[in-house]
Design an enzyme around this catalytic site. Structure first.
Site, PDB file in Angstrom:
ATOM      1  N   ASP A   1      46.079  24.311  43.974  1.00  0.00           N
ATOM      2  CA  ASP A   1      44.982  24.769  44.829  1.00  0.00           C
ATOM      3  C   ASP A   1      45.194  24.069  46.102  1.00  0.00           C
ATOM      4  O   ASP A   1      45.664  22.811  46.138  1.00  0.00           O
ATOM      5  CB  ASP A   1      43.704  24.503  44.525  1.00  0.00           C
ATOM      6  CG  ASP A   1      42.766  25.362  45.218  1.00  0.00           C
ATOM      7  OD1 ASP A   1      41.991  26.079  44.495  1.00  0.00           O
ATOM      8  OD2 ASP A   1      42.306  25.032  46.486  1.00  0.00           O
TER       9      ASP A   1
ATOM     10  N   ALA B   1      44.522  33.156  47.151  1.00  0.00           N
ATOM     11  CA  ALA B   1      44.592  34.255  48.292  1.00  0.00           C
ATOM     12  C   ALA B   1      43.840  33.721  49.312  1.00  0.00           C
ATOM     13  O   ALA B   1      42.828  32.954  48.967  1.00  0.00           O
ATOM     14  CB  ALA B   1      44.167  35.560  47.713  1.00  0.00           C
TER      15      ALA B   1
ATOM     16  N   TYR C   1      43.051  42.740  54.444  1.00  0.00           N
ATOM     17  CA  TYR C   1      43.024  42.122  53.049  1.00  0.00           C
ATOM     18  C   TYR C   1      43.291  43.188  51.965  1.00  0.00           C
ATOM     19  O   TYR C   1      44.010  42.794  50.974  1.00  0.00           O
ATOM     20  CB  TYR C   1      41.571  41.527  53.029  1.00  0.00           C
ATOM     21  CG  TYR C   1      41.172  40.938  51.600  1.00  0.00           C
ATOM     22  CD1 TYR C   1      41.752  39.707  50.900  1.00  0.00           C
ATOM     23  CD2 TYR C   1      40.357  41.742  50.587  1.00  0.00           C
ATOM     24  CE1 TYR C   1      41.540  39.413  49.960  1.00  0.00           C
ATOM     25  CE2 TYR C   1      40.045  41.115  49.515  1.00  0.00           C
ATOM     26  CZ  TYR C   1      40.645  40.197  49.010  1.00  0.00           C
ATOM     27  OH  TYR C   1      40.309  39.557  47.584  1.00  0.00           O
TER      28      TYR C   1
ATOM     29  N   ILE D   1      24.549  37.476  48.723  1.00  0.00           N
ATOM     30  CA  ILE D   1      23.477  36.924  47.489  1.00  0.00           C
ATOM     31  C   ILE D   1      23.148  35.651  47.853  1.00  0.00           C
ATOM     32  O   ILE D   1      21.954  35.233  48.235  1.00  0.00           O
ATOM     33  CB  ILE D   1      24.094  37.065  46.078  1.00  0.00           C
ATOM     34  CG1 ILE D   1      24.077  38.573  45.693  1.00  0.00           C
ATOM     35  CG2 ILE D   1      23.243  36.461  45.130  1.00  0.00           C
ATOM     36  CD1 ILE D   1      24.807  38.978  44.377  1.00  0.00           C
TER      37      ILE D   1
END
Length: 328
Positions: free
Chosen positions: A31, A88, A154, A195
């Site tokens: 990462d 990504a 994207y 959310i």
């Protein structure tokens, strides 16, 4: 099993890593800690995975680096039996503003993974794709055979990535599977998603903000279901060379979602509407029949159940999670 998870400190990658380690696998995470959102969330994920590793027969190793570093990727892939590629540059709107950067990361990084896997003894490469590949619906729910006309850079990168995976499967016999995720949510989710923003605003006495008229619909997928689909694919070649939808097989309008969160947390608040955002899809809704047949996939929660569960988690973790959301 030795598993490499790229983007493994992120939201979905972190949940995958945690599950794989808990099951006794040896997991390496790559990462780059891109500050697309507050890195405190990723640090919590790393802490959680290390704690799970300490209590299980699995192991956890974190490598800070970039999937665009071909030498690093080659070294890590060659040591892995399976690669779960989640890394990504996320964000539809980010891709509109920075298409070259998104293409470089999403496709350049993917080619590094596929090239390295094709030269090694990797048993399977599972790639995170997206419902964004579909674009404008001709019919709903989306089946995997629905036409693909993405409406954002994207989505274009995700569709191109699927073709790269198919080509490497056909040319090199590399076992690849692409999973088309439909709007994933759950604990430690990115704070700029609908959310989490609705919940945060309602907890703080601020009205939920909807971009557009709220008639847009989404198929929201609980993160545990994403984990189950990936876990199943590590053990079968039933979907090699193909793509599978992973969704809830249900959908809800953004307005209905905002009202449901508002009514549970702050029913006195009004809903606020602002101008729609560029390149957002109007509707998403997954057919999951192909995944059901191939890997026995079954969504575990309705959207309403999952949202209630997320609210409960949010309430228990407000002390550290909410300031990160509020600063987004």
């Amino acid at each position: 099993m030795r598993i490499l998870v790229t983007g493994g400190a992120g939201f979905i990658g972190g949940h995958l890593t945690e599950a794989f380690v808990a099951e006794g696998n040896d997991v390496t995470v790559l990462d780059n800690f891109e500050p697309f959102y507050d890195l405190g969330i990723k640090r919590r994920t790393v802490e959680r995975c290390r704690a799970v590793a300490a209590d299980s027969e699995g192991s956890y190793e974190l490598i800070e680096g970039d999937v665009r570093d071909s030498d690093l990727v080659s070294d890590l892939v060659c040591d892995a039996e399976a690669v779960v590629h989640q890394a990504a540059q996320a964000g539809v709107r980010t891709s509109v503003d920075e298409p070259r950067e998104v293409t470089d990361i999403n496709l350049g990084g993917l080619v590094n993974v596929l090239e390295s896997a094709a030269r090694s003894e990797t048993r399977r490469v599972i790639l995170a794709s997206s419902s964004s590949v579909y674009g404008k619906p001709q019919s709903l729910p989306y089946t995997e055979e629905h036409q693909t006309e993405p409406v954002s850079p994207y989505g274009v990168t995700k569709l191109a990535g699927e073709h790269y995976a198919r080509v490497y499967n056909e040319l090199h016999g590399l076992p690849t599977v692409c999973l088309r995720y439909f709007t994933v949510y759950g604990p430690r989710m990115r704070p700029n998603m609908a959310i989490s923003n609705f919940v945060s605003r309602c907890y703080n006495g601020e009205p939920p903000v909807i971009y557009g008229d709220g008639s847009q619909t989404r198929d929201f997928t609980y993160v545990d279901d994403i984990v189950d689909a990936n876990r199943s694919l590590l053990a079968t070649d039933a979907a090699d060379g193909g793509v599978l939808n992973v969704g809830s097989s249900d959908n809800i309008s953004i307005r209905e979602l905002a009202v449901a969160v508002r009514d549970q947390l702050a029913p006195e608040l009004d809903i606020v509407y602002e101008e729609p955002r560029q390149a957002d899809a109007e509707h998403t809704h997954a057919s999951v029949e192909k995944a059901q047949e191939a890997i026995g996939y079954e969504p575990s929660r309705s959207i309403e159940e999952g949202v209630r569960e997320f609210i409960d988690w949010y309430d228990e973790n407000r002390e550290w999670y909410e300031p990160l959301v509020r600063s987004s």
